[in-house]
Design a protein around this motif. Structure first.
Motif, PDB file in Angstrom:
ATOM      1  N   VAL A 372       1.220  -1.204  -0.167  1.00  0.00           N
ATOM      2  CA  VAL A 372      -0.061  -0.200  -0.316  1.00  0.00           C
ATOM      3  C   VAL A 372       0.235   0.688  -0.054  1.00  0.00           C
ATOM      4  CG1 VAL A 372      -1.974  -0.941   1.268  1.00  0.00           C
ATOM      5  CG2 VAL A 372      -0.173  -0.349   2.520  1.00  0.00           C
ATOM      6  N   ARG A 414      -9.190  -3.894  -2.124  1.00  0.00           N
ATOM      7  CA  ARG A 414      -8.287  -2.976  -0.582  1.00  0.00           C
ATOM      8  C   ARG A 414      -7.522  -4.573   0.298  1.00  0.00           C
ATOM      9  NH1 ARG A 414     -13.461  -4.239  -0.877  1.00  0.00           N
ATOM     10  NH2 ARG A 414     -14.480  -4.995   1.233  1.00  0.00           N
ATOM     11  N   HIS A 466      -4.868   7.782   5.404  1.00  0.00           N
ATOM     12  CA  HIS A 466      -4.838   7.345   4.548  1.00  0.00           C
ATOM     13  C   HIS A 466      -6.024   6.676   3.400  1.00  0.00           C
ATOM     14  CE1 HIS A 466      -0.735   6.238   7.354  1.00  0.00           C
ATOM     15  NE2 HIS A 466      -0.496   5.614   6.299  1.00  0.00           N
ATOM     16  N   LEU A 487      -5.838  -0.224  -1.973  1.00  0.00           N
ATOM     17  CA  LEU A 487      -4.474  -1.400  -2.007  1.00  0.00           C
ATOM     18  C   LEU A 487      -3.632  -0.503  -3.328  1.00  0.00           C
ATOM     19  CD1 LEU A 487      -3.221  -4.210  -1.965  1.00  0.00           C
ATOM     20  CD2 LEU A 487      -4.256  -4.845  -4.041  1.00  0.00           C
ATOM     21  N   THR A 488      -2.465  -0.930  -3.253  1.00  0.00           N
ATOM     22  CA  THR A 488      -2.083  -0.460  -4.410  1.00  0.00           C
ATOM     23  C   THR A 488      -2.074  -0.818  -5.752  1.00  0.00           C
ATOM     24  OG1 THR A 488       0.031   0.903  -2.900  1.00  0.00           O
ATOM     25  CG2 THR A 488       1.120   0.850  -5.438  1.00  0.00           C
TER      26      THR A 488
END
Length: 493
Positions: A372, A414, A466, A487-488
């Motif tokens: 993340v 996520r 975040h 999530l990245t």
């Protein structure tokens, strides 16, 4: 128990009520019109019947013996000058009809059938006009009986076919006009109600817009108002709109005052935290310096210095937590870099295992790295806070399991960090308040050490910073804290 029926919308109620009232009025008017016309026409028939009876009496004369006694012959008086087509005539001797016929369109006088005579006989016609049905061929007749002497009577009748045809046409006309009026009234009522309710819809739109705002935190620009045209006190809807505008003004002032108060508190906490860091650091430094000076100190003095150093460290931790929360409230951005949550959780569990060996710590099997964008130090801090919460509020031997998973599909994926324990659980009355600041007093868990009540507030604040969220579910024997983070892109499933 039967399901409760949903209430109708105001627009539908008004339209249906209008159509129902118009329908009722149209039916009443139609019925009254038909009955009135029928009464008028029946009066005319009775008047014509009186005239026809008079002509028949004149044709018979004073001697009833001139009247044919019966058989196949028909009474001559129905062919008297002036009698209309369809006129019925009959002769009754001592109550028995001995001759009966009617005048057809060819001015002939066909006699009545036995069935028709029986119908006429059973009608018991008297001096008052009576309606009698003579079968499908002749239909309904309006008839009257006139005594010529003690033995002989004549019966004269006029057909009601024309009257019934007129009434039928009138009923069809009334129905056609009623249906057309209902269609036009329904369309007009719908248009009128829709036009009349537009101000109310705009008022409801303003209220809906306000209800969708986040009013419980942060600065709120409550600029939504009901338009001035819809806030005129001279109308019912206008009074509602004006009341909503006044209420919104009060709410706006209250929110502004609340935000100003919160800003003052945040500034105070931030300033106090900054100011306290320096003296706390000095206290710790002088305590350590004194204890490390090499001089032999009395036992009670050494103990006092140790307590001063311990409490100053604890106070410093509280100050740092308050300062972090103040910075989060101010919306300060945290660092943004790729962080492997699996590694963060592994490090946190390792530290927890070393600090609390009397608990059973484990990491659930995951699927590799879960990356993340975020601040590694703050993410590590919130995981440690959750583990410390489990350590402090559960007895020795409790199993604590941490895990990192990926949920969702496509762009909605996520990362989810969970910390689960099989301790006694959280009091249901406190579950909704565990993430509030200084939330303590959980009597359902055994606390071995003190707590500032800031750990879970930091968890929620850092997760929100975040772009994520924190939540908890708890029952006796199972408590799960859950942190969801965006999530990245490109992270593994």
């Amino acid at each position: 128990m039967p399901a409760r029926r949903s209430p109708w919308a105001l627009r539908r109620t008004l339209v249906l009520a209008t159509v129902a009232l118009i329908t009722t009025a149209a039916l009443v008017i139609g019925i009254v019109s038909v009955v009135s016309v029928q009464s008028i026409l029946m009066g005319r028939i009775d008047a014509q019947l009186t005239a026809a009876t008079s002509r028949s009496t004149d044709a018979v004369g004073p001697d009833p013996g001139q009247t044919p006694p019966g058989g196949s012959s028909s009474p001559d008086f129905i062919r008297t000058l002036g009698q209309s087509v369809g006129t019925l005539g009959a002769v009754s001797v001592d109550g028995t009809i001995v001759a009966a016929a009617y005048l057809d369109s060819n001015l002939n006088s066909p006699v009545l059938t036995g069935r028709q005579v029986a119908e006429l006989q059973d009608a018991h016609i008297g001096s008052a006009p009576t309606t009698v049905y003579l079968g499908a061929t002749l239909g309904n007749y309006r008839a009257v009986a006139l005594k010529l002497d003690s033995h002989v009577s004549i019966i004269v009748g006029l057909p009601l076919a024309d009257l019934e045809a007129t009434i039928s046409e009138l009923v069809l006309a009334v129905l056609a006009v009623t249906v057309t009026a209902l269609v036009l009234a329904g369309a007009g009522a719908y248009a009128l109600v829709r036009l009349s309710l537009r101000p109310l819809e705009r008022v409801a739109g303003a209220a809906t817009a306000v209800s969708s705002m986040t009013l419980d935190r942060g600065e709120v620009a409550l600029a939504v108002r009901v338009p001035d045209a819809d806030a005129d006190d001279s109308t019912e809807v206008g009074r509602v709109g004006a009341a909503i505008n006044r209420m919104l003004e009060h709410v706006s002032h209250a929110l502004t005052a609340r935000q100003a108060s919160e800003d003052k508190v945040r500034r105070f906490v931030s300033d106090a935290s900054h100011e306290l860091r320096t003296p706390l650091a000095s206290i710790r430094g002088y305590a350590e310096l004194t204890r490390m000076g090499g001089q032999e100190l009395p036992e009670d003095a050494a103990y006092a210095l140790g307590r001063i150093e311990s409490e100053s460290q604890r106070m410093t931790s509280i100050v740092e937590d308050l300062l972090l929360l103040a910075r989060l409230d101010e919306g300060r951005q945290l660092e943004r870099e790729p962080v492997d949550l699996t590694s963060v959780v592994a490090d946190a569990v390792s530290d927890a295992r070393a600090s609390a060996p009397d608990h059973s710590w484990r990491i659930a099997d995951g699927g590799g790295a879960v990356v993340v964008l975020g601040d590694r130090q703050r993410l590590f801090q919130i995981v440690m806070n959750l583990l410390a919460n489990a350590r402090v509020h559960t007895p020795a031997g409790t199993n604590v399991t941490a895990s990192v998973t990926v949920e969702g599909e496509s762009e909605a994926r996520r990362a989810v960090v969970t910390v689960h324990d099989d301790g006694p659980g959280i009091d249901p009355d406190l579950v909704g308040a565990v993430f509030e600041r200084f939330a303590r007093g959980d009597s359902s868990r055994t606390r071995a050490t003190g707590s500032t009540g800031l750990g879970l507030a930091i968890v929620q604040g850092v997760a929100a910073a975040h772009g994520g969220a924190a939540s908890v579910t708890s029952e006796p024997g199972s408590t799960t804290f859950r942190i969801e983070l965006p999530l990245t892109e490109g992270a593994p499933e």
